[in-house]
Design a protein around this motif. Structure first.
Motif, PDB file in Angstrom:
ATOM      1  N   ASP A  29     -43.095  -2.337 -18.645  1.00 45.12           N
ATOM      2  CA  ASP A  29     -42.119  -1.328 -18.264  1.00 45.12           C
ATOM      3  C   ASP A  29     -41.963  -1.378 -16.747  1.00 45.12           C
ATOM      4  OD1 ASP A  29     -40.638   0.901 -17.626  1.00 45.12           O
ATOM      5  OD2 ASP A  29     -41.705   2.245 -18.989  1.00 45.12           O
ATOM      6  N   HIS A  51     -40.689   0.511 -14.744  1.00 43.29           N
ATOM      7  CA  HIS A  51     -40.698   1.800 -14.064  1.00 43.29           C
ATOM      8  C   HIS A  51     -42.048   2.499 -14.159  1.00 43.29           C
ATOM      9  CE1 HIS A  51     -36.446   1.030 -15.249  1.00 43.29           C
ATOM     10  NE2 HIS A  51     -36.342   1.165 -13.945  1.00 43.29           N
ATOM     11  N   SER A  52     -43.090   1.765 -14.558  1.00 47.62           N
ATOM     12  CA  SER A  52     -44.420   2.351 -14.677  1.00 47.62           C
ATOM     13  C   SER A  52     -45.463   1.389 -14.132  1.00 47.62           C
ATOM     14  CB  SER A  52     -44.732   2.676 -16.144  1.00 47.62           C
ATOM     15  OG  SER A  52     -46.072   3.096 -16.302  1.00 47.62           O
ATOM     16  N   THR A  66     -44.436   6.375 -19.191  1.00 48.45           N
ATOM     17  CA  THR A  66     -43.521   5.401 -19.792  1.00 48.45           C
ATOM     18  C   THR A  66     -43.197   5.858 -21.202  1.00 48.45           C
ATOM     19  OG1 THR A  66     -43.334   3.140 -20.671  1.00 48.45           O
ATOM     20  CG2 THR A  66     -45.554   3.997 -20.347  1.00 48.45           C
ATOM     21  N   ALA A  79     -42.912   4.166 -23.687  1.00 47.02           N
ATOM     22  CA  ALA A  79     -43.611   3.316 -24.657  1.00 47.02           C
ATOM     23  C   ALA A  79     -44.938   3.915 -25.100  1.00 47.02           C
ATOM     24  CB  ALA A  79     -43.845   1.934 -24.058  1.00 47.02           C
ATOM     25  N   ASN A 112     -36.678   4.748 -27.100  1.00 52.75           N
ATOM     26  CA  ASN A 112     -36.569   3.479 -26.389  1.00 52.75           C
ATOM     27  C   ASN A 112     -37.885   3.182 -25.667  1.00 52.75           C
ATOM     28  OD1 ASN A 112     -34.769   5.799 -25.057  1.00 52.75           O
ATOM     29  ND2 ASN A 112     -35.973   4.870 -23.412  1.00 52.75           N
ATOM     30  N   THR A 125     -38.389   1.291 -22.973  1.00 55.02           N
ATOM     31  CA  THR A 125     -38.199   1.406 -21.529  1.00 55.02           C
ATOM     32  C   THR A 125     -36.822   2.010 -21.298  1.00 55.02           C
ATOM     33  OG1 THR A 125     -37.053  -0.678 -21.005  1.00 55.02           O
ATOM     34  CG2 THR A 125     -39.451  -0.789 -21.309  1.00 55.02           C
ATOM     35  N   TRP A 126     -36.570   2.434 -20.053  1.00 54.64           N
ATOM     36  CA  TRP A 126     -35.276   3.057 -19.754  1.00 54.64           C
ATOM     37  C   TRP A 126     -34.157   2.029 -19.654  1.00 54.64           C
ATOM     38  CZ3 TRP A 126     -35.158   7.710 -21.175  1.00 54.64           C
ATOM     39  CH2 TRP A 126     -36.310   8.491 -21.102  1.00 54.64           C
ATOM     40  N   SER A 127     -34.478   0.750 -19.711  1.00 58.51           N
ATOM     41  CA  SER A 127     -33.430  -0.265 -19.789  1.00 58.51           C
ATOM     42  C   SER A 127     -32.714  -0.221 -21.132  1.00 58.51           C
ATOM     43  CB  SER A 127     -34.035  -1.660 -19.570  1.00 58.51           C
ATOM     44  OG  SER A 127     -34.566  -1.772 -18.269  1.00 58.51           O
ATOM     45  N   THR A 157     -34.196  -3.508 -13.332  1.00 58.14           N
ATOM     46  CA  THR A 157     -35.339  -4.016 -12.583  1.00 58.14           C
ATOM     47  C   THR A 157     -34.957  -4.590 -11.236  1.00 58.14           C
ATOM     48  OG1 THR A 157     -35.176  -6.247 -13.490  1.00 58.14           O
ATOM     49  CG2 THR A 157     -36.432  -4.630 -14.776  1.00 58.14           C
TER      50      THR A 157
END
Length: 386
Positions: free
Chosen positions: A17, A19-20, A164, A166, A317, A319-321, A381
Motif C-alpha cells: 500500500d 499510502h502506509s 491501510t 487492507a 478496496n 488500497t486507495w488506488s 503513487t
C-alpha cells in the motif's frame, strides 16, 4: 463519501500500500483498545492505544505503524499477567502526506505466542488532521463539539496503527468527556457507560478509516427496532421526521444484497460546521444537517451512506488506488435502493443530477491539466506505470 487524494512519491522499498508504512506480511494488528480523554481546551486526545498484534513472519524484529504528528511518550509490552516491559521505539522523518513511521523493537522470547499486546502512551496534536474541534458558535447549542474523519489516511493522526484499508481490526474504546457532553462511536455503546465516561465495542473487523467518534450535546430517538437518529436536542424533532424511512431503507438494502451485518443502523446529524455530505461509519453514519429539508428530498445521501454497509464497509478496496470499487458499487446500490423505496421517476431524476455533476467534474480535471485523475483505477503513487 467523495474526496481527492494527493499524488504521493514513494520508494520501491515501501510496502504494497503506497499510502502506509506498515507491512502486514510481517505483523498484523488484530485489535485496538483505546483509552482516551478529550481535552477541549487543548484540542487534544490524550491516553493509550493497546494493539493486539499477530507476528506473521517469525524472523521479523520491528513492528512499523503509521502516525501523523502524534506525541509518543512510551511503548510497552503487556504481559499475560498484566505486567509491562518498556520497548524501544523511534519515529521516522515526517512526510507531509504520509506522516511518520513509528518503529517498535518487537520483543522475542523462547516460546512464541499467537498474539502480543503492545500499549502506546501518546497524545494527538492540537491540529490533528482527523479531528475537527468546533466552538459553540459552530453548533446549534451552548456546547463545543469534536468529531473524527478518518477517510482516507487520517486515522493515523489520532491512533497509531496500520492505517491501510487492507487491514481490518476489531476495536474497543473508553472515551472520557466533560460530564455535560455525550460520546458516540462507530461501535456498540456498552451498558457500563456513565456520564463523562463512555465505553464501546466493535466486534466486527473494520478498516482503520471507519474507526470514528463524536462528542457533543447529543440526543437520540429510535426509529424502529434497529434504527435511530442522534443530533443536537433542538433539531431532534425535525431530524426524526425527515428520517422516518430509515427502517425501509435498511429493509431495501437487505432485499438487495443480503443481511445487514452491523446490528444497528443509526444516523448522526452533525452540527452545521460539518464539512462533508456524509461519512459511512459502520453502525453510525455521520451526515450533513443540510439534508433536513422538511420534505425528504435530500435523504438520498443517507441511502448512499447506508449502502456502504455492504460495499465498502464489508468489502473494501485494498488500497486507495482502487477507491472506485468502494464508491462505484455503492452508487449503483444506492440508486437501486432508492428506486425500491421512492420509485423510478425520482431515481431517474437523481441519476440525471449525478450525471451532470460527473460531466462538470471531468471538465474541471481537464481544465486543470490532470485528465488522468478521471480514470477508474488511479495511479496515486507518483510512479510511471510503464
Amino acid at each position: 463519501m467523495s474526496f481527492l487524494l494527493a499524488l504521493v512519491p514513494v520508494s520501491p522499498a515501501q510496502a504494497a500500500d503506497p499510502h502506509s508504512y506498515a507491512d502486514p506480511d510481517k505483523f498484523l494488528v488484530r485489535h485496538v483498545a483505546l483509552n482516551l480523554r478529550a481535552d477541549f481546551e487543548a484540542h487534544r486526545l490524550d491516553g493509550t492505544a493497546e494493539l493486539t498484534v499477530e507476528q506473521r513472519d517469525p524472523y521479523a524484529k520491528e513492528l512499523t505503524l503509521d502516525t501523523r504528528d502524534l506525541e509518543i511518550r512510551s511503548v510497552q509490552l503487556v504481559e499475560a499477567d498484566g505486567t509491562t516491559k518498556i520497548l524501544a521505539f523511534r519515529q521516522g522523518v515526517r512526510d507531509p502526506i504520509l506522516g511518520s513511521p513509528l518503529t517498535i523493537d518487537f520483543p522475542h522470547c523462547c516460546e512464541p505466542t499467537p498474539t502480543t499486546r503492545i500499549r502506546i502512551d501518546y497524545r494527538t496534536a492540537s491540529d490533528a488532521s482527523a479531528l475537527q474541534w468546533l466552538v459553540p458558535e459552530q453548533t446549534s447549542g451552548p456546547h463545543p463539539f469534536v468529531y473524527s474523519q478518518g477517510q482516507a489516511i487520517h486515522t493515523r493522526s489520532w491512533i497509531p496503527l496500520q492505517d491501510t484499508p487492507a487491514v481490518r481490526v476489531t476495536y474497543s474504546a473508553r472515551l472520557r468527556t466533560p460530564p455535560e457532553l455525550v460520546a458516540v462511536m462507530s461501535a456498540a455503546r456498552l451498558d457500563s457507560s456513565t456520564a463523562g465516561d463512555y465505553r464501546f465495542e466493535m466486534k466486527q473487523p473494520i478498516p482503520s478509516y471507519l474507526i470514528a467518534f463524536a462528542i457533543g450535546d447529543l440526543a437520540f430517538r429510535p426509529l424502529g427496532d434497529r434504527t435511530g437518529v442522534w443530533t443536537e436536542p433542538s433539531r431532534l424533532d425535525a431530524a426524526a421526521a425527515e428520517l422516518e424511512d430509515l427502517p425501509k431503507m435498511l429493509e431495501a438494502g437487505e432485499r438487495m444484497v443480503g443481511p445487514y451485518r452491523w446490528d444497528r443502523y443509526d444516523v448522526l446529524i452533525m452540527p452545521r460546521a460539518f464539512a462533508y455530505g456524509g461519512m459511512e461509519n459502520p453502525r453510525l453514519s455521520f451526515v450533513s444537517p443540510s439534508i433536513i429539508a422538511g420534505d425528504k428530498s435530500l435523504v438520498a445521501t443517507v441511502v448512499h451512506e447506508l449502502a456502504h454497509s455492504w460495499s465498502g464497509n464489508l468489502v473494501t478496496n485494498a488500497t486507495w488506488s482502487d477507491f472506485w470499487l468502494n464508491e462505484g458499487f455503492t452508487s449503483y446500490l444506492d440508486r437501486r435502493m432508492s428506486e425500491m423505496i421512492y420509485g423510478k421517476r425520482r431515481t431517474d431524476m437523481e441519476d440525471a443530477i449525478a450525471y451532470e455533476g460527473l460531466q462538470l467534474t471531468i471538465a474541471d480535471f481537464e481544465a486543470a491539466g490532470t485528465p488522468q485523475d478521471t480514470d477508474l483505477k488511479l495511479d496515486l503513487t507518483g510512479r510511471d506505470p510503464s
